[in-house]
Scaffold this motif. Structure first.
Motif, PDB file in Angstrom:
ATOM      1  N   TYR A 136     -15.557  52.447 -36.099  1.00  0.00           N
ATOM      2  CA  TYR A 136     -14.992  53.012 -34.889  1.00  0.00           C
ATOM      3  C   TYR A 136     -13.568  53.505 -35.171  1.00  0.00           C
ATOM      4  O   TYR A 136     -12.882  52.999 -36.056  1.00  0.00           O
ATOM      5  CB  TYR A 136     -14.936  51.971 -33.755  1.00  0.00           C
ATOM      6  CG  TYR A 136     -16.237  51.250 -33.522  1.00  0.00           C
ATOM      7  CD1 TYR A 136     -17.238  51.809 -32.732  1.00  0.00           C
ATOM      8  CD2 TYR A 136     -16.464  49.992 -34.086  1.00  0.00           C
ATOM      9  CE1 TYR A 136     -18.437  51.144 -32.520  1.00  0.00           C
ATOM     10  CE2 TYR A 136     -17.657  49.326 -33.870  1.00  0.00           C
ATOM     11  CZ  TYR A 136     -18.638  49.899 -33.089  1.00  0.00           C
ATOM     12  OH  TYR A 136     -19.813  49.236 -32.886  1.00  0.00           O
ATOM     13  N   VAL A 137     -13.158  54.475 -34.363  1.00  0.00           N
ATOM     14  CA  VAL A 137     -11.770  54.929 -34.385  1.00  0.00           C
ATOM     15  C   VAL A 137     -11.333  55.128 -32.943  1.00  0.00           C
ATOM     16  O   VAL A 137     -12.120  55.576 -32.093  1.00  0.00           O
ATOM     17  CB  VAL A 137     -11.611  56.234 -35.206  1.00  0.00           C
ATOM     18  CG1 VAL A 137     -12.286  57.408 -34.533  1.00  0.00           C
ATOM     19  CG2 VAL A 137     -10.143  56.535 -35.457  1.00  0.00           C
ATOM     20  N   ILE A 138     -10.108  54.727 -32.650  1.00  0.00           N
ATOM     21  CA  ILE A 138      -9.559  54.905 -31.308  1.00  0.00           C
ATOM     22  C   ILE A 138      -8.443  55.930 -31.377  1.00  0.00           C
ATOM     23  O   ILE A 138      -7.662  55.956 -32.337  1.00  0.00           O
ATOM     24  CB  ILE A 138      -9.060  53.562 -30.733  1.00  0.00           C
ATOM     25  CG1 ILE A 138      -8.612  53.742 -29.281  1.00  0.00           C
ATOM     26  CG2 ILE A 138      -7.944  52.970 -31.566  1.00  0.00           C
ATOM     27  CD1 ILE A 138      -8.386  52.449 -28.539  1.00  0.00           C
ATOM     28  N   THR A 139      -8.373  56.804 -30.370  1.00  0.00           N
ATOM     29  CA  THR A 139      -7.421  57.906 -30.373  1.00  0.00           C
ATOM     30  C   THR A 139      -6.539  57.833 -29.133  1.00  0.00           C
ATOM     31  O   THR A 139      -6.964  57.393 -28.061  1.00  0.00           O
ATOM     32  CB  THR A 139      -8.149  59.261 -30.393  1.00  0.00           C
ATOM     33  OG1 THR A 139      -8.999  59.359 -29.232  1.00  0.00           O
ATOM     34  CG2 THR A 139      -9.005  59.385 -31.640  1.00  0.00           C
ATOM     35  N   LEU A 175      -7.093  57.068 -23.754  1.00  0.00           N
ATOM     36  CA  LEU A 175      -7.502  56.574 -25.062  1.00  0.00           C
ATOM     37  C   LEU A 175      -9.005  56.732 -25.147  1.00  0.00           C
ATOM     38  O   LEU A 175      -9.715  56.513 -24.162  1.00  0.00           O
ATOM     39  CB  LEU A 175      -7.134  55.091 -25.225  1.00  0.00           C
ATOM     40  CG  LEU A 175      -5.659  54.713 -25.107  1.00  0.00           C
ATOM     41  CD1 LEU A 175      -5.530  53.231 -24.801  1.00  0.00           C
ATOM     42  CD2 LEU A 175      -4.923  55.042 -26.381  1.00  0.00           C
ATOM     43  N   LYS A 176      -9.505  57.111 -26.319  1.00  0.00           N
ATOM     44  CA  LYS A 176     -10.947  57.279 -26.486  1.00  0.00           C
ATOM     45  C   LYS A 176     -11.397  56.567 -27.749  1.00  0.00           C
ATOM     46  O   LYS A 176     -10.709  56.616 -28.772  1.00  0.00           O
ATOM     47  CB  LYS A 176     -11.333  58.762 -26.532  1.00  0.00           C
ATOM     48  CG  LYS A 176     -11.106  59.480 -25.189  1.00  0.00           C
ATOM     49  CD  LYS A 176     -11.537  60.928 -25.234  1.00  0.00           C
ATOM     50  CE  LYS A 176     -11.216  61.644 -23.927  1.00  0.00           C
ATOM     51  NZ  LYS A 176     -12.113  61.248 -22.817  1.00  0.00           N
ATOM     52  N   ILE A 177     -12.547  55.917 -27.655  1.00  0.00           N
ATOM     53  CA  ILE A 177     -13.117  55.198 -28.789  1.00  0.00           C
ATOM     54  C   ILE A 177     -14.352  55.950 -29.258  1.00  0.00           C
ATOM     55  O   ILE A 177     -15.271  56.231 -28.469  1.00  0.00           O
ATOM     56  CB  ILE A 177     -13.474  53.747 -28.409  1.00  0.00           C
ATOM     57  CG1 ILE A 177     -12.207  53.003 -27.980  1.00  0.00           C
ATOM     58  CG2 ILE A 177     -14.125  53.036 -29.585  1.00  0.00           C
ATOM     59  CD1 ILE A 177     -12.442  51.571 -27.546  1.00  0.00           C
ATOM     60  N   LEU A 178     -14.367  56.304 -30.534  1.00  0.00           N
ATOM     61  CA  LEU A 178     -15.448  57.078 -31.133  1.00  0.00           C
ATOM     62  C   LEU A 178     -16.281  56.186 -32.042  1.00  0.00           C
ATOM     63  O   LEU A 178     -15.736  55.415 -32.836  1.00  0.00           O
ATOM     64  CB  LEU A 178     -14.890  58.253 -31.945  1.00  0.00           C
ATOM     65  CG  LEU A 178     -13.888  59.170 -31.218  1.00  0.00           C
ATOM     66  CD1 LEU A 178     -13.293  60.171 -32.194  1.00  0.00           C
ATOM     67  CD2 LEU A 178     -14.564  59.884 -30.063  1.00  0.00           C
ATOM     68  N   GLY A 222     -21.643  59.125 -34.389  1.00  0.00           N
ATOM     69  CA  GLY A 222     -21.028  60.437 -34.230  1.00  0.00           C
ATOM     70  C   GLY A 222     -20.855  60.829 -32.777  1.00  0.00           C
ATOM     71  O   GLY A 222     -21.136  61.968 -32.393  1.00  0.00           O
ATOM     72  N   ARG A 223     -20.386  59.911 -31.923  1.00  0.00           N
ATOM     73  CA  ARG A 223     -20.252  60.242 -30.506  1.00  0.00           C
ATOM     74  C   ARG A 223     -19.126  59.428 -29.862  1.00  0.00           C
ATOM     75  O   ARG A 223     -18.689  58.414 -30.405  1.00  0.00           O
ATOM     76  CB  ARG A 223     -21.563  59.979 -29.766  1.00  0.00           C
ATOM     77  CG  ARG A 223     -21.959  58.513 -29.702  1.00  0.00           C
ATOM     78  CD  ARG A 223     -23.335  58.334 -29.083  1.00  0.00           C
ATOM     79  NE  ARG A 223     -23.689  56.919 -28.957  1.00  0.00           N
ATOM     80  CZ  ARG A 223     -23.450  56.194 -27.871  1.00  0.00           C
ATOM     81  NH1 ARG A 223     -22.842  56.752 -26.827  1.00  0.00           N
ATOM     82  NH2 ARG A 223     -23.793  54.926 -27.808  1.00  0.00           N
ATOM     83  N   LEU A 224     -18.710  59.924 -28.707  1.00  0.00           N
ATOM     84  CA  LEU A 224     -17.716  59.236 -27.900  1.00  0.00           C
ATOM     85  C   LEU A 224     -18.403  58.141 -27.090  1.00  0.00           C
ATOM     86  O   LEU A 224     -19.435  58.384 -26.456  1.00  0.00           O
ATOM     87  CB  LEU A 224     -17.030  60.237 -26.964  1.00  0.00           C
ATOM     88  CG  LEU A 224     -16.111  59.682 -25.880  1.00  0.00           C
ATOM     89  CD1 LEU A 224     -14.886  59.042 -26.490  1.00  0.00           C
ATOM     90  CD2 LEU A 224     -15.707  60.801 -24.915  1.00  0.00           C
ATOM     91  N   ILE A 225     -17.841  56.920 -27.115  1.00  0.00           N
ATOM     92  CA  ILE A 225     -18.488  55.823 -26.392  1.00  0.00           C
ATOM     93  C   ILE A 225     -17.628  55.270 -25.257  1.00  0.00           C
ATOM     94  O   ILE A 225     -18.175  54.762 -24.280  1.00  0.00           O
ATOM     95  CB  ILE A 225     -18.900  54.684 -27.358  1.00  0.00           C
ATOM     96  CG1 ILE A 225     -17.701  54.171 -28.157  1.00  0.00           C
ATOM     97  CG2 ILE A 225     -20.016  55.137 -28.275  1.00  0.00           C
ATOM     98  CD1 ILE A 225     -18.030  52.971 -29.043  1.00  0.00           C
ATOM     99  N   TYR A 226     -16.283  55.334 -25.357  1.00  0.00           N
ATOM    100  CA  TYR A 226     -15.436  54.800 -24.292  1.00  0.00           C
ATOM    101  C   TYR A 226     -14.267  55.738 -24.035  1.00  0.00           C
ATOM    102  O   TYR A 226     -13.702  56.317 -24.969  1.00  0.00           O
ATOM    103  CB  TYR A 226     -14.866  53.421 -24.651  1.00  0.00           C
ATOM    104  CG  TYR A 226     -15.892  52.324 -24.748  1.00  0.00           C
ATOM    105  CD1 TYR A 226     -16.548  51.850 -23.609  1.00  0.00           C
ATOM    106  CD2 TYR A 226     -16.190  51.746 -25.975  1.00  0.00           C
ATOM    107  CE1 TYR A 226     -17.489  50.848 -23.702  1.00  0.00           C
ATOM    108  CE2 TYR A 226     -17.128  50.727 -26.075  1.00  0.00           C
ATOM    109  CZ  TYR A 226     -17.779  50.282 -24.929  1.00  0.00           C
ATOM    110  OH  TYR A 226     -18.706  49.286 -25.021  1.00  0.00           O
TER     111      TYR A 226
END
Length: 436
Positions: free
Chosen positions: A200-203, A210-213, A218-222
């Motif tokens: 996972y990576v958080i941006t 903030l978004k967690i990938l 290969g998708r956005l989850i949060y």
């Protein structure tokens, strides 16, 4: 500011920089804290109640980022003077500079094994440097925007960039190939952080979210909506159980993850076995399992903590102001009057010039006395301040020498190109004359 997560704990404010602080990072062991500032300096702090620090001056413009190597022996700094500088932490000496960027360098990070450095600049390039040869070994460019932040994934095979063009990109540094391209934010992406598992990576973005990938899917989850303005920084804890974020709303939010519980040590051991470029792709490397299109609106879970958390703002803690005692001016009487808590950090500290004299191990004292370039105070025939001023002048001269050598190389390249242009022009003229 140094905060404790314990209830009813005090906060410590370290005063020493003369302008905005742009980046802070703990060393891997936690015995040092590095800070970068727009005052063109980098400071090393011992995170205790003494406030002792050491100042680095070599950059000629504001410093944007600091980063320790995994073993804590080196520090990389990125600056608006278009350079990356590497420092030795034991001797606190400048080692070398990396020059190839043509605009401000916003970020520089070590690879997990310390063999590489990745940097991003407003010249719209991302460069990878070999710390042994001190050469640029790979280059990624973008025609739309520039990267605000860049970092290696935990196993060191890929890098992720946070773009000013609202994008997040994942690159494979072994194949020099773009693996994933996310367009999930409506504002510039300022920072990102990998989960220790690498899944996972958080941006953090200027759009206030903030978004967690999920990199394997290969998708956005949060999508996390806790800040009321642009979010500038985010970081996972060492084990990945929590992450923190900070933004323009003057808040630092601490989040708890709900990912599958993973053994951090096992992942670290697995990643250390695969730190070579010639190693084949592994199941846990970042490759999407299924085709995905990030242009489409993907289903994501939106989380707004204001609906669940009663009080987002902590009660105002008592703050202790700690003025910086420079390593050149240690006052024994002041140190003796302060509490002795935090001395357990001294046993990990290997720098004689920053270590308080009363907690320095005898082995390190003997080692410091044996060093020819670090004589003891009683053996000095020249005052300490004069000696350190001369050492600083020598470091500045070495920086100037390297700068002049780089300018000479560039002038030589320019002369060669001009010579080739003149030769080509003469050939064209002669060919035209022959045809006429």
């Amino acid at each position: 500011m140094l905060w404790s997560c314990r209830p009813q704990a005090r906060a410590f404010r370290y005063v020493g920089h003369k302008d905005v602080v742009t980046s802070v990072q703990f060393s891997p062991v936690g015995n040092l804290l590095a800070s970068a500032s727009r005052d063109r300096t980098v400071r090393l702090w011992i995170p205790d109640k003494r406030g002792k620090s050491s100042e680095f001056k070599a950059h000629t413009a504001p410093v944007r980022s600091v980063d320790f190597s995994a073993d804590g022996q080196f520090l990389a700094t990125a600056s608006e003077d278009k350079s990356i500088k590497v420092w030795n932490m034991y001797r606190q000496r400048f080692l070398y500079s990396l020059y190839r960027h043509t605009h401000w360098v916003r970020c520089a990070k070590f690879s997990p094994d310390g063999r590489l450095i990745v940097s991003c600049s407003e010249d719209k390039t991302i460069k990878i440097w070999d710390t042994t040869s001190k050469q640029c070994v790979s280059n990624f460019s973008d025609s739309v925007g520039f990267a605000n932040f860049v970092d290696f994934n935990p196993n060191g095979t890929c890098i992720a960039s946070a773009g000013s063009d609202h994008t997040v990109k994942i690159w494979d540094i072994r194949l020099n190939k773009l693996l994933q391209h996310y367009q999930v934010h409506s504002g510039g992406v300022n920072c990102l952080s990998f989960h220790p598992s690498g899944h996972y990576v958080i941006t953090a973005s200027s759009d206030g979210t903030l978004k967690i990938l999920d990199l394997l899917e290969g998708r956005l989850i949060y999508t996390l909506q806790g800040h009321t303005g642009p979010v500038f920084t985010v970081s996972f804890s060492k084990g990945g159980e929590q992450f923190s974020s900070g933004g323009a709303d003057a808040q630092v939010l601490l989040w708890r993850t709900n990912f599958d519980e993973l053994n951090y040590k096992n992942f670290t051991k697995r990643n250390l076995k695969r730190l070579h470029f010639d190693s084949p792709p592994h199941l846990f490397d970042i490759y999407p399992r299924t085709p995905h299109n990030h242009e489409e609106k993907t289903e994501t879970v939106e989380i707004n903590p204001k609906l669940e958390v009663i009080g987002l703002q902590s009660s105002t803690p008592p703050v202790v102001d700690i003025l910086s005692f420079d390593s050149t001016t240690t006052t024994e009487t002041i140190f003796r009057t302060l509490p002795d808590k935090g001395e357990e950090m001294c046993k990990y500290f290997s720098n004689p010039s920053l270590m308080p004299s009363e907690c320095a191990p005898t082995t390190l004292k003997k080692k410091a006395e044996d060093m020819s370039d670090l004589p003891s105070e009683g053996q000095r025939s020249i005052p300490l301040a004069v000696t350190e001023a001369l050492e600083h002048i020598m470091e500045q001269l070495s920086v100037l020498t390297q700068t002049v050598s780089i300018l000479e190389q560039r002038l030589t390249l320019t002369e060669d190109k001009l010579k080739d242009c003149l030769e080509n022009q003469q050939k064209l003229c002669s060919a035209i004359q022959q045809k006429s």
